[in-house]
Design a protein around this motif. Structure first.
Motif, short mmCIF file in Angstrom:
data_model
loop_
_atom_site.label_atom_id
_atom_site.label_comp_id
_atom_site.label_asym_id
_atom_site.label_seq_id
_atom_site.Cartn_x
_atom_site.Cartn_y
_atom_site.Cartn_z
N PRO A 60 -0.94 -2.01 2.26
CA PRO A 60 -2.38 -2.17 2.42
C PRO A 60 -2.62 -3.47 3.19
CG PRO A 60 -1.78 -1.82 0.11
CD PRO A 60 -0.52 -2.11 0.85
N ASP A 151 -0.39 0.70 6.11
CA ASP A 151 -1.07 1.92 5.68
C ASP A 151 -2.43 2.00 6.38
OD1 ASP A 151 -2.38 3.99 4.40
OD2 ASP A 151 -1.72 3.42 2.40
N HIS A 153 -4.80 3.94 5.95
CA HIS A 153 -5.88 4.42 5.08
C HIS A 153 -6.29 3.41 4.01
CE1 HIS A 153 -5.43 8.26 7.01
NE2 HIS A 153 -4.14 8.32 6.68
N ARG A 154 -5.57 2.31 3.91
CA ARG A 154 -5.93 1.28 2.93
C ARG A 154 -6.02 -0.06 3.67
NH1 ARG A 154 -2.38 1.11 -2.27
NH2 ARG A 154 -0.65 1.31 -0.78
N ARG A 179 -11.47 0.71 4.52
CA ARG A 179 -11.88 1.22 3.21
C ARG A 179 -12.79 0.21 2.51
NH1 ARG A 179 -9.02 4.31 -0.56
NH2 ARG A 179 -8.30 5.50 1.24
N THR A 277 -7.49 -3.13 -7.23
CA THR A 277 -7.66 -1.82 -6.61
C THR A 277 -6.35 -1.27 -6.08
OG1 THR A 277 -9.94 -2.35 -5.99
CG2 THR A 277 -8.88 -0.55 -4.81
N TRP A 278 -5.64 -2.08 -5.32
CA TRP A 278 -4.41 -1.61 -4.68
C TRP A 278 -3.25 -1.51 -5.65
CZ3 TRP A 278 -5.24 -4.87 0.39
CH2 TRP A 278 -6.16 -4.19 1.19
N ASP A 281 -4.33 2.34 -7.05
CA ASP A 281 -4.64 3.54 -6.27
C ASP A 281 -3.46 4.02 -5.46
OD1 ASP A 281 -4.48 1.75 -4.19
OD2 ASP A 281 -6.50 2.12 -3.43
#
Length: 282
Positions: A60, A151, A153-154, A179, A277-278, A281
């Protein structure tokens, strides 16, 4: 008296000599490169800090605007905040700082401000946000992905003041790019709050907008900017509009912080948010 006058310059010269012989102090674990952008014509110093083992999809990524101010803080805090003291295991994160290398104030003003609503008011000193966004997307991001597994998407973007304005502008123009959007004390007053009018009616699912401002940001009574800049009212409007558009939006007033200090407190909170969060998820 003679002895005093002779001693002072001797001490100054000695201190100066020691200072000149000391090498620069690097940030532990950090790396740096420079990128010359074809879109903005500027040279940027890019700092990076990777923690933990990259997941299968890659790290991330947190991008920090004004890296000269905020990357050193993140590089100091993240190894503590993202590491479990019992297991010594770190939640993976890649932190990227973006630093202007020329006239800091002039360059960030140009890069972080959106094009004006009235094209007739455009000047070379402002309105370069689109070119800077192209640098981030087509030059910086590929360079980061070539060096580290990232990543797509993160990803998160953090900006303070004009950087916060740019963060909101990116949310408005490219809401799926990140995000998490961290807008700390964003200069929403710029161009008569034009950036608020650019926000879409609907934002992508799982878009997180984190807005913050210091409780002491208002100009002093009698200052005409007190009404026009209206940090609290503007950030409340931003929070309301992004919630209405479907974002998971929050507004935090940082007690005791002024405009200068609020950004550092906001970054601390951003790191804690991303850690939690990371970590969960995947």
């Amino acid at each position: 008296m003679k002895h005093t006058h002779l001693l002072i310059p001797t001490l100054v010269m000695t201190a100066s000599a020691h200072a000149q012989s000391w090498p620069p102090a690097p940030l532990p674990r950090a790396q740096e490169t420079r990128i010359v952008s074809q879109h903005t014509g500027r040279t940027y110093a890019v700092q990076a800090l990777a923690l933990g083992t990259p997941p299968p999809a890659g790290y991330p990524v947190l991008y920090l605007l004004d890296g000269e101010h905020f990357f050193p803080q993140a590089a100091a805090e993240a190894p503590i905040l993202f590491t479990n003291p019992a297991t010594r295991q770190s939640t993976p994160i890649l932190i990227i700082g973006i630093t202007h290398t020329g006239d800091w104030l002039a360059e960030r003003t140009r890069d972080f401000t959106p094009p004006p609503a009235d094209e007739n008011t455009a000047t070379p000193a402002h309105g370069g946000a689109d070119a800077f966004a192209r640098f981030l997307d087509t030059e910086l991001a590929p360079a980061v992905a070539k060096q580290y597994p990232a990543d797509p998407h993160r990803q998160a973007l953090f900006g303070h003041s004009y950087g916060g304005l740019f963060t909101v502008y990116r949310l408005a123009r490219s809401p799926a790019r990140y995000r998490h959007y961290f807008a700390a004390s964003p200069s929403l007053w710029w161009d008569n709050r034009h950036v608020l009018s650019l926000l879409p009616d609907k934002l992508p699912p799982r878009t997180f907008v984190h807005i913050s401002a210091g409780s002491r940001e208002a100009p002093p009574p009698g200052d005409p900017r007190r009404k026009t800049r209206a940090m609290t009212a503007n950030t409340q409007t931003l929070a309301e509009r992004t919630r209405q558009a479907g974002a998971e939006s929050s507004l935090t007033i940082l007690n005791g912080e002024d405009h200068g200090s609020a950004g550092f407190r906001a970054l601390h909170e951003a790191l804690k948010t991303l850690r939690n969060t990371w970590k969960t998820d995947g």
